[in-house]
Structures are given as C-alpha cells and as structure tokens.
Design a protein around this motif. Structure first.
Motif, short mmCIF file in Angstrom:
data_model
loop_
_atom_site.label_atom_id
_atom_site.label_comp_id
_atom_site.label_asym_id
_atom_site.label_seq_id
_atom_site.Cartn_x
_atom_site.Cartn_y
_atom_site.Cartn_z
N ARG A 103 44.10 48.30 43.21
CA ARG A 103 42.73 47.76 43.03
C ARG A 103 42.73 47.31 41.64
O ARG A 103 43.45 47.90 40.58
N GLY A 104 42.38 46.03 41.37
CA GLY A 104 42.23 45.29 40.08
C GLY A 104 42.06 43.95 40.40
O GLY A 104 41.99 43.49 41.53
N VAL A 105 42.36 43.06 39.10
CA VAL A 105 42.34 41.63 39.31
C VAL A 105 43.49 41.13 38.64
O VAL A 105 43.55 41.46 37.37
N ARG A 111 44.99 37.91 36.79
CA ARG A 111 44.75 36.71 36.03
C ARG A 111 45.71 35.76 35.22
O ARG A 111 46.79 36.39 35.08
N THR A 149 42.53 35.51 40.53
CA THR A 149 41.06 36.06 40.17
C THR A 149 40.90 36.90 41.42
O THR A 149 41.90 37.11 42.42
N MET A 150 39.59 37.28 41.84
CA MET A 150 39.20 37.84 42.92
C MET A 150 38.73 36.94 43.79
O MET A 150 37.54 36.34 43.47
N LYS A 210 36.54 40.75 49.60
CA LYS A 210 37.42 40.14 48.60
C LYS A 210 38.86 40.69 48.33
O LYS A 210 39.09 41.56 48.86
N ARG A 214 45.95 44.31 32.13
CA ARG A 214 45.18 45.10 31.16
C ARG A 214 45.89 46.37 30.74
O ARG A 214 45.23 47.25 30.68
N LYS A 244 47.80 48.22 32.58
CA LYS A 244 48.07 48.94 33.80
C LYS A 244 49.09 48.32 34.51
O LYS A 244 48.88 47.09 34.87
#
Lengths: 880, 124
Positions: A314-316, A318, A337-338, A359, A382, A384
């Motif tokens: 889970r995450g986005v 970039r 991105t998502m 998504k 970020r 993680k």
C-alpha cells in the motif's frame, strides 16, 4: 497578469471551471471540476478532449527537406508514406534526446514536426543551426493552428458524425487524412498520447478551435486536462520528456535506447547516412541487443533502462523516489502515482467492464538493464521500503475499442475438474455431443466450412489414412513417379486419378494435391517462386520476393498471403522503407470490398511487382484477373499472377470465375470451404511443358515434396478424390444454387432491416458470402448470441475497423446449408430468425432447430441405389 | 466552498470538532478541493501520540503528497480506517470523513473560527 501564452481554447477552459497552471510557458488546464480520476476513467470508457495547441508545430519544406530530416531526426523519413505519421527523436551527437517528436506527412511536399511545448524554443534553436546547410525552410506554425486530441473508445463514432460518415482515417495507427468536418477543414491523425486504440489528434485553423471543441462536447466528449493526460500516458507506458527522456534524477542524460519506444523511433537504414547521434545510438542499440539476449557483459552505453513498475504494498510511488534491488539503491521512479481503472468481470471476449473504479499505484522506473521482468524491487516511499515489481506492461491496446488495464497478478480461471468418469470416456461423450450439435441442431453459416458427404468421410478414415506413400518423379525413368514404400499401388492410382479430375475441374495443365492445407499450398508456391528466382546461382543467400501485390488483411485479405502468414520467410524487406516489400490492392472508395482496377494499374506501374496474389477471405466480388492480366501483358511487366481461391475454390466455373481462362497462372486453395472435400490444400498451374515457367511448376512440386510434407495424409487424399468426382458431377447445379441462395439470403436480411454490406445493384454478392454490419465492436457479442441460438457465424472486422475485437460485421456463407438442401425459402426463414435475434435479442433456438431438422440429408452427391448399397457394405465391413 | 460554523480550523487546513474531551479531526473543504482527487491516505495507529504542529499522516492526490498536521497534542484513540480503502470520501464529504480522534489533550495550536479561516484560506 502573467505573460504565459494562451491557446485558442483558453476562454473555454476558464469558462468550464478548469484549474489553470503554467506548463512549458503556456497557461493550461490541469484539470476540470470533475477531477483527474474522473477524466482518466472517462477517457478509457467514453471519450475525452485534450487541448494540445501548446505543442510546438514546425513545417518543414524545400527541396532538401528529406535530407535535412534524415540528418536531424533518428527515424527513417523515407519510410514515411503520404498520409502517415511516425514517432521520432531529435538526438544530440551523444545519443541523448534533445526531444521526442512526431513527424506527419499530410502533404506530398511538406512535413509537419510536432515537438514538446516546453522544448519548442530549444528544439527550434537546434533545428535552425542544422538547417543552415540545407535548402530547406522551417516555419513555426504553432500559433496558426489549434490542435485537439480526441481520445477514447467513442472517439471514432463522434468523429465519423462530424465527417458525415466518411472514414475519418484508415483504421491503422499513424494513419492521416485531410477532410472536412461539417464544413471546417481539418487534418486528422490516428495518433495520441493516452494508449487508447481509438483516438485522433485533430488540427484545425485557430478560428475553428472553439467550434470543434464545443461540437465534440455536444456529442458526448468531455474535456480533460494535463493531469489526466499524464496519468493516461503513464498507464500506457509512454515516455515524457523530463521524466523518461532528458536528465535522470542524478542529472545524467538518459540514452535514447533506454526508452522502449526507441526501437521504433531509430533507424540505421543506409539511406539515412550519417545522421546526428548515429554512432552513439549504434552503440546503444548493440548494448540493447545484448540485453535482449541476456548478455550483460558490456552495458556502458546502456547501463539502465526505463521499465514499467507496479507497487505491491500500500502506498504511492512518485517521480524521484529511489529504487532498491537486492538491498542496493540502483535507480529511481521516473513517473508514478495512483492510477484508476475499472474492474472487469468474466474472461476473454466475454469480459465486461464494470463501472466499479479501483486504483493501483504504478509508473515507470529507470533501473539497471540487467533487471528482468517480474523481478522484485523496493521503493523508498517517504522513508518506508515498499515492495514493487516490473510487470510486462500496465495497459494493452490490442483488443480495441478499449485500452485494457493489465492488472498485475491476474490469472485466468482454471478449467473445472472433470467428473469421476475417466477422461477417455468423457472425451467420447463430449465428442458425440459436439458432433450431434453441429451436424443436427446447428445451422452452420461459416463460409470457410462444409460438411463432406458420407462417402468422402468414410474414405477419409479408411486404410490409406494410416499409410505412407512418399514419391518423386525420376528423370532416369522418364519422370515416372517412384514410390519409396511398398503396398502403395492403390494410393498411386488414387493420386493420379485425383490429379486428372482436378485438371478437368480447373481446366489447367498441372495439379499438385499433396499439400495438406491451403496455407501449405501458399507456402510451397512462395518457396518455389523464391527458389526459381534464384535458380541461376545457388551459391549465395537467395534473394527474397519483392515487390508482391496482395489484398491487405484489414481489407479482407488472406492471412496466408501476408508477411505475418505464409509469405513470412519469402518476402524481402525494402531497404528504403524498411518494411516488407508488399504493395496492397487499392479498393474502391464507394465499395471497400472491391479492388479499384484503375488505381491498381497505377501501383503496378510504379512498383512493378514480381508477384500478384488475388483472393481474399472476405470475398463478395469477382477479382479483376482479366483486367490486370491484360494490363501487365500490354505493359510487358514481368510478373506471376496467382489466385488464392481458398474460399471460392468450389465456385470455379461459369457462375463465378474461371481463373485460368482469365489469365491466372497459379491457383491455390483449400478443399473444404466451398469445395466438397475434407480439409486439405491444392495447387494448380497452367504451364505447358514448353513454357519457360514449366520449371517453376517443377519447383512447386519439389517444394510440396520434400519441401512441405513427407506424409501427405493419404486418407483425406482418397476422400478428396470422391469429393472431386462429386464436384465434377454436380458443380453446375451446386454453384448456381449457392450463389442464388446467397443473393436471396442477402436480400432477405436487408428486408428484415439488417445492414447488409455490398452493392444492392448486384444483390450484394457474387459469391457464397453475405456480410452484415451489426455496429462497431458489436460483432463478437452478436455472433456469440447467435451461437447460443444454434446459428453459427463468423464475426469479422470490416476494412474500416481496427481488429477482431472491434469487429462490427458478421460473415456468413450459404455453402454448407445449400448442401443440406436449403433453398431461397429456407434462407428467407433463417433471415427472419437472425434479424429477430440480432435486433431484438429474441430467443430463436427452438425455431432454428426445427428448421434444421428437416434438412439433414446431403445433396449434390451420389445417392443412387447401387452407390448406396456399396457404401453401406463398405461401412459395415469397416465396422462403423 | 463550505465552512461550517460549529467547527474550528487550523492554519494547516484541518478542522476540529470537540466531542466532550475528544477532538475529532479532518481536512477542510478548501483543502480537499485544493488537493484534487484524493487517492491515498496514510494514517497512524490507535494509541500513537499526536503532537500539535507535527504530521500524523499524509494524504495523497494524483498530483502530490501533503502532510496531515495535527492541530492538537494527545493520544490517538480512533482512526477512520474506512478511508484506507475509500480515500475519495475526503473529497465527497470532507466534514463527515474524519481522520482521527484524539483524547487526553495536552496542547492545541491556535485555532480559527469559520469566518477567520475562510478569510485566511481564500486570500491564500
């Protein structure tokens, strides 16, 4: 106020409530009130409009325009036909992109180069410096014309309304056209930056921009901004300068070959000469080839490549986030991105796109060239470390009209486990069920099929079916066929008689019956032609065939006569265009199913094809063999004319065409479509022993055996002899009935309100085929619906459709049901049932079975008492 | 744009609604509109500490990531996990789609009333 530039549509964007941002010096809409997610999904499901008037557009004209472009671009400009576009790069000397670009050839004597808005000034400065050495003029027309991208599954329908029904462009990607849209002149390209299989970029004069924009919105399109444009191109895996091209996050330039599309944008054709960046790009290309072979020994020219990436956690992701491989930092996310998509249900052609939006976080990364598909990576999101993977692709556009998201980890469902019955027993039950269904309960209208008579079926399964009988003519024995196996006397006699019967049927001098399919017949002929072409010097690599003229597959041509089919290993590549040396028959503007004879003559004159192949799989007209034969004879153009009669092999004669009388030299075909045979192929020629090309015939025999077959399937060869007897005995009444029935059937379908293709003046068809248009992209669904009602037809893409999933037509043939005794009355009844099912979705299976039940007895075959008695006797001894 | 009078607002565009001793926190209508489509929300765990003026999570739109800055200090006693699967709720109903609840409040940033917040937000 800012001094950002505004496009012709600025006021329209503001009025629609768009959020405006600066982009490449322009004040552009990033999104409209509905938002990026909704705009993205509307593009994938309906149609969006993008203002792309900010893109730099440069006209290139002058006597040395081609030389200039060959030098300054990476693509092969000579390969660009009129009304075609190509993707290209503007490279520097080191093989790094100054920009990526699209080159359009709307006009004979001018090219249009479209570049990124943010790079236009930089590009122009570079181009102006280079152009000094050429007699060539560059004109920046960015401000003079507006550009609107119309993208999505409904774009074709909307644009076709504006064109008044005229084809907007040819269906293939990169096709161009200049036409009037409701009185406004437009240049239209089948291109786009969304990954949509249906999409256009439309250039109109500045004063027409608002009109076109609003008119398309009236038709149901919605505006979309730069935000959706970015997520759409990311999902499609398309590079964006500044992300996947230009500088990487560490400030180092990205080699052009790092981008997957580079393969299509860079040409090393000799005709390009020493273009800018050639040497560096050659090194990158060599490294790229090593990577494809998984040789990672020398990758200094291409240390990293741009790949798709899917986040598993889970995450986005970039742009700029570091990517780790086996614990080491190895690269970056370049875009991410998502991105939304619609969930689908079911599989294959039954796939349904729901309106349930999900998504996924996907994008592109720039990672070491050694990393293979499916490898696990980590992304620093970020702070993680999240797991990610390199998928093959995020989106596929090969099943139009939709671009289809490929969701990582999706698997097809497994077939349900069989019951407790042994599979061998279950197979028998299933085979019997299928046989009864197709033979007793279905109305079969597939024009490439036929049920052989009982005699043909019995003979096909009888003893020769398990034997070998290789044989070859031997000069020492005055060309007597010498067999390699014993016990073949009967087979020898059968084959000789079969040749005799087929010579009579075709009215020709020689027939080869050993090829076991129509495709094999073509392969043997193509192989023979190439061998014969090279017969005078066999000590070097043989030259391939070129040019060859044929019917384009999208215009109904045979798969087996295409470079992707049987021509594959025999067709040359034209060094100028770097494509197969094929030229296609042009078709009439007002009847796309018919060859345009006058235009064909011009092309023959221009290309001087060494081989002309008539025949197609969507065939409702006679092929103009006589006209073309006369023309090549008059013009003294040395060529070989072949007619691949696959579909119409059983219609040779006065009701359709007599190929050899009309001037064909070679006929190939399959014996099981309109002909009565089991599934085989055949080659016939009309060369006499004294002819120069008799040598070609001998080569054909040689390419049949030992070139194509060792065992030539002796059971069905025996069956084919019976079929040939049947055909020679009954062709007169059969052929007339098949064509009459097709015309009655076509008229009846039309009377029922269906859209029958072809010319009403000739009752729509000159063959066994009837084509019905059922609406763009509806073909597969309707064919499936008919099958559930026991009417078996074939869905087909018509010449202005993109491919099989976009098929809007049904192809039907009257041949099989004519043999089962259907006449005009039955075809009229059938037309009513089909119309009810197609138009109203009615359940007609009971009426279909009832209609079929009265017609199970084979006609146009021998059925006198003596014959029947003998057949029963044999069948009894056979034990069937 | 909607600025309910009964709520307090931080300069970081969060709203606060007191339910007894518990602060319910979300993002303002102005914030969701500026973000655009919210596609991902990162939230803390129940029991984590919240510190006024510091990030307790983040919210991502298609375009960008923004920190969620806590307007109060205390202990997070509830997290709206529905948002993990349906982050678009923040766009659809910013004042219904709360993010966290904080109890044991020990400090608070300066909070504005609706009119002052509206003035601050819209003058940008």
């Amino acid at each position: 106020m800012s001094d950002w530039k505004r496009t012709q549509l600025y006021d329209a964007h503001v009025a629609a409530g768009a959020t405006m941002v600066e982009f490449g010096g322009w004040d552009m809409p990033v999104q409209y009130p509905s938002g990026i997610v909704a705009e993205h999904l509307y593009t994938r499901s309906v149609c969006s409009l993008f203002d792309v008037s900010h893109m730099g557009r440069i006209l290139v004209s002058g006597p040395q325009r081609v030389e200039f472009l060959q030098h300054v671009l990476t693509s092969n400009v000579l390969a660009l036909d009129l009304d075609r576009a190509q993707y290209s790069m503007i490279s520097d000397e080191n093989g790094y992109a100054i920009d990526d670009a699209y080159l359009y050839r709307f006009e004979e004597d001018r090219f249009l180069l479209v570049v990124n808005a943010a790079n236009t000034d930089k590009d122009l400065a570079h181009l102006m410096k280079v152009v000094k050495d050429y007699d060539c003029t560059l004109t920046n027309i960015t401000a003079d014309w507006a550009a609107i991208a119309v993208q999505g599954p409904k774009s074709k329908e909307m644009m076709t309304i504006l064109s008044g029904g005229e084809a907007v462009t040819e269906p293939m990607r990169n096709a161009l056209n200049s036409l009037c849209l409701e009185g406004h002149f437009a240049r239209v390209a089948k291109t786009g930056y969304t990954g949509e299989p249906l999409g256009y970029e439309v250039y109109v004069k500045s004063e027409d921009a608002v009109w076109l924009w609003n008119r398309l919105i009236e038709l149901g399109a919605r505006p979309a901004g730069l935000g959706a444009r970015d997520t759409l191109r990311m999902e499609a895996g398309l590079p964006l300068y500044g992300h996947e091209l230009g500088l990487d996050p560490a400030g180092q330039p990205i080699p052009i070959f790092a981008v997957p599309l580079a393969r299509f944008a860079v040409s090393f054709s000799e005709r390009k000469g020493k273009f800018i960046g050639r040497e560096a790009l050659q090194k990158q290309s060599d490294a790229f080839k090593r990577v494809l072979n998984r040789d990672f020994s020398e990758l200094s020219a291409l240390p990293r490549r741009v790949r798709p990436i899917t986040l598993l956690d889970r995450g986005v992701i970039r742009a700029g986030m570091p990517v780790y491989y086996k614990g080491q930092e190895v690269g970056w996310i370049t875009s991410g991105t998502m991105i939304p998509y619609f969930r689908t249900e079911n599989e294959g052609l039954e796939t349904v796109i729901t309106d349930d939006a999900l998504k996924r976080s996907i994008g592109m990364c720039y990672v070491p060239s050694e990393i293979l598909d499916e490898e696990l990576l980590e992304v620093d999101v970020r702070g993680k470390r999240l797991r990610a993977v390199i998928p093959e692709r995020h989106l596929d556009n090969m099943a139009p009209p939709y671009a289809r998201p490929i969701i990582y980890g999706t698997t097809l469902s497994e077939r349900p486990a069989e019951s407790t019955t042994h599979p061998a027993l279950a197979l028998l039950h299933r085979a019997e069920e299928n046989h009864i269904w197709r033979q007793r309960r279905c109305i079969n209208l597939i024009p490439s099929e036929n049920t052989p008579s009982r005699a043909v079926q019995l003979l096909s399964a009888s003893d020769p079916s398990c034997r070998y009988a290789e044989h070859k003519k031997v000069k020492s024995f005055y060309d007597k066929d010498i067999f390699y196996y014993q016990g073949t006397g009967f087979i020898d006699e059968v084959e000789q008689t079969l040749v005799e019967e087929l010579r009579k049927y075709f009215n020709c001098s020689e027939v080869e019956t050993r090829v076991v399919s129509g495709q094999m017949a073509n392969t043997a002929v193509f192989s023979a032609l190439m061998d014969w072409k090279n017969r005078l010097d066999r000590r070097r690599n043989p030259e391939r065939l070129g040019y060859v003229m044929n019917n384009h597959i999208i215009k109904g041509g045979h798969l087996s006569a295409q470079p992707m089919g049987a021509l594959h290993d025999y067709i040359a590549v034209d060094p100028v265009t770097e494509r197969s040396a094929i030229v296609n028959f042009p078709v009439c503007k007002d009847n796309i199913f018919k060859i345009d004879v006058e235009e064909t003559k011009k092309l023959i004159d221009q290309y001087r094809p060494e081989f002309i192949i008539f025949g197609k799989s969507m065939i409702i007209h006679k092929e103009p063999v006589t006209d073309i034969r006369r023309f090549v004879d008059e013009q003294k153009i040395p060529t070989t004319i072949m007619y691949d009669m696959a579909h119409v092999l059983g219609l040779v004669g006065k009701y359709f065409q007599e190929p050899f009388a009309e001037g064909a030299e070679i006929v190939t075909g399959s014996t099981h479509k309109t002909f009565f045979g089991p599934q085989r192929g055949v080659i016939a020629v009309n060369y006499k022993e004294e002819d120069l090309k008799y040598g070609l015939w001998q080569t054909i025999e040689n390419r049949a055996f030992p070139g194509s077959v060792s065992n030539h399937h002796l059971g069905t060869q025996l069956g084919l002899l019976m079929a040939a007897y049947e055909m020679n005995a009954f062709k007169d009444s059969y052929q007339k009935a098949v064509i009459d029935n097709a015309r009655h059937f076509a008229k009846a379908l039309k009377a029922q309100g269906l859209d029958v293709c072809g010319d009403p003046a000739i009752d729509y068809t000159e063959t066994h085929q009837v084509l019905v248009s059922v609406g763009y992209g509806e073909g597969a669904e309707i064919a499936n619906r008919l099958e559930k009602n026991n009417i078996v037809v074939n869905y087909q893409a018509t010449p202005d459709e993109e491919g099989f999933t976009a098929s809007g037509a049904l192809r039907m043939g009257t041949n099989e049901m004519t043999r089962f005794g259907f006449g005009p009355k039955e075809f009229e009844k059938l037309a009513a049932l089909i119309a009810d099912c197609v138009k109203n979705g009615a359940r007609v299976i009971d009426e279909v079975e009832k209609l079929r039940a009265d017609f199970t007895e084979m006609r146009y075959c021998f059925n006198d008492r003596e014959f029947e008695t003998a057949l029963e006797g044999f069948a009894g001894k056979f034990g069937f | 744009m909607n600025y309910p009078n009964e709520l307090k607002y931080s300069r970081d565009h969060e709203w606060v609604r007191m339910e007894g001793d518990i602060a319910v926190i979300g993002i303002s209508d102005f914030a969701q509109d500026a973000l655009g489509d919210v596609v991902f929300v990162n939230l803390p765990q129940e029991g984590d500490a919240a510190t006024a003026g510091e990030a307790f999570g983040d919210v991502e739109s298609v375009k960008a990531v923004s920190d969620l800055v806590s307007p109060v200090s205390g202990t997070i006693c509830a997290v709206n996990e529905e948002l993990l699967d349906a982050p678009e709720r923040l766009n659809e109903d910013p004042y219904g789609a709360w993010l966290i609840k904080v109890e044991g409040i020990t400090g608070t940033e300066e909070l504005l009333d609706a009119a002052d917040y509206q003035a601050m937000a819209e003058q940008g």
